[in-house]
Design a protein around this motif. Structure first.
Motif, mmCIF file in Angstrom:
data_model
loop_
_atom_site.group_PDB
_atom_site.id
_atom_site.type_symbol
_atom_site.label_atom_id
_atom_site.label_comp_id
_atom_site.label_asym_id
_atom_site.label_seq_id
_atom_site.Cartn_x
_atom_site.Cartn_y
_atom_site.Cartn_z
ATOM 1 N N THR A 11 32.595 61.590 63.941
ATOM 2 C CA THR A 11 33.329 62.854 63.933
ATOM 3 C C THR A 11 32.379 64.019 63.683
ATOM 4 O OG1 THR A 11 35.321 61.757 63.126
ATOM 5 C CG2 THR A 11 35.215 64.140 62.848
ATOM 6 N N CYS A 12 31.469 63.837 62.765
ATOM 7 C CA CYS A 12 30.493 64.883 62.437
ATOM 8 C C CYS A 12 29.618 65.197 63.643
ATOM 9 C CB CYS A 12 29.638 64.447 61.255
ATOM 10 S SG CYS A 12 28.441 65.689 60.737
ATOM 11 N N LEU A 15 31.629 67.040 66.255
ATOM 12 C CA LEU A 15 31.875 68.407 65.816
ATOM 13 C C LEU A 15 30.628 69.276 65.990
ATOM 14 C CD1 LEU A 15 33.642 70.556 64.474
ATOM 15 C CD2 LEU A 15 32.892 69.660 62.271
ATOM 16 N N VAL A 41 39.312 68.697 59.268
ATOM 17 C CA VAL A 41 37.950 69.185 59.065
ATOM 18 C C VAL A 41 38.076 70.560 58.433
ATOM 19 C CG1 VAL A 41 35.814 69.946 60.171
ATOM 20 C CG2 VAL A 41 37.030 67.948 61.060
ATOM 21 N N ALA A 55 40.991 67.094 63.095
ATOM 22 C CA ALA A 55 39.857 66.235 63.434
ATOM 23 C C ALA A 55 40.166 65.300 64.592
ATOM 24 C CB ALA A 55 39.436 65.422 62.214
ATOM 25 N N LEU A 58 39.195 67.555 68.451
ATOM 26 C CA LEU A 58 38.118 68.528 68.287
ATOM 27 C C LEU A 58 37.898 69.437 69.497
ATOM 28 C CD1 LEU A 58 35.453 66.478 66.314
ATOM 29 C CD2 LEU A 58 36.965 68.265 65.447
ATOM 30 N N LEU A 62 38.168 73.444 68.958
ATOM 31 C CA LEU A 62 36.979 74.277 69.123
ATOM 32 C C LEU A 62 37.201 75.348 70.186
ATOM 33 C CD1 LEU A 62 34.132 71.646 68.737
ATOM 34 C CD2 LEU A 62 34.871 73.377 67.089
#
Length: 92
Positions: A11-12, A15, A41, A55, A58, A62
């Motif tokens: 996920t990080c 992102l 998030v 999350a 994304l 975004l």
């Protein structure tokens, strides 16, 4: 640096790639990312704005942030993109 929880690695990475691709830094300086919840998030900017996104989606979140960022940069205290009608709390 360290990533906690370690399971949030994918996920990080997604992102960070999305933030880079969308050129968010043009409007917002993200300094802190909290991935402790699997569905949420939380990001903080240098100006102390808190941004919450879903999350589980994304790319959509975004895109919404890109549209909103020029309007809230330097003016908002918090924004929550998880909802259709985005709640924004302004500093003034």
């Amino acid at each position: 640096g360290c990533l906690f929880p370690p399971a949030a690695g994918e996920t990080c990475l997604a992102l960070l790639r999305g933030l880079n691709r969308e050129v968010i830094e043009k409007y917002l300086s993200i300094e802190y990312i909290d991935l402790s919840s699997p569905r949420l998030v939380v990001m903080r900017t240098g100006g102390e704005m808190e941004i919450k996104i879903d999350a589980t989606d994304l790319p959509r979140e975004l895109q919404r942030l890109v549209v909103l960022a020029p309007r809230i940069s330097g003016r908002a205290r918090s924004v929550d993109l998880r909802y259709a009608n985005v709640p924004v709390v302004f500093k003034d």
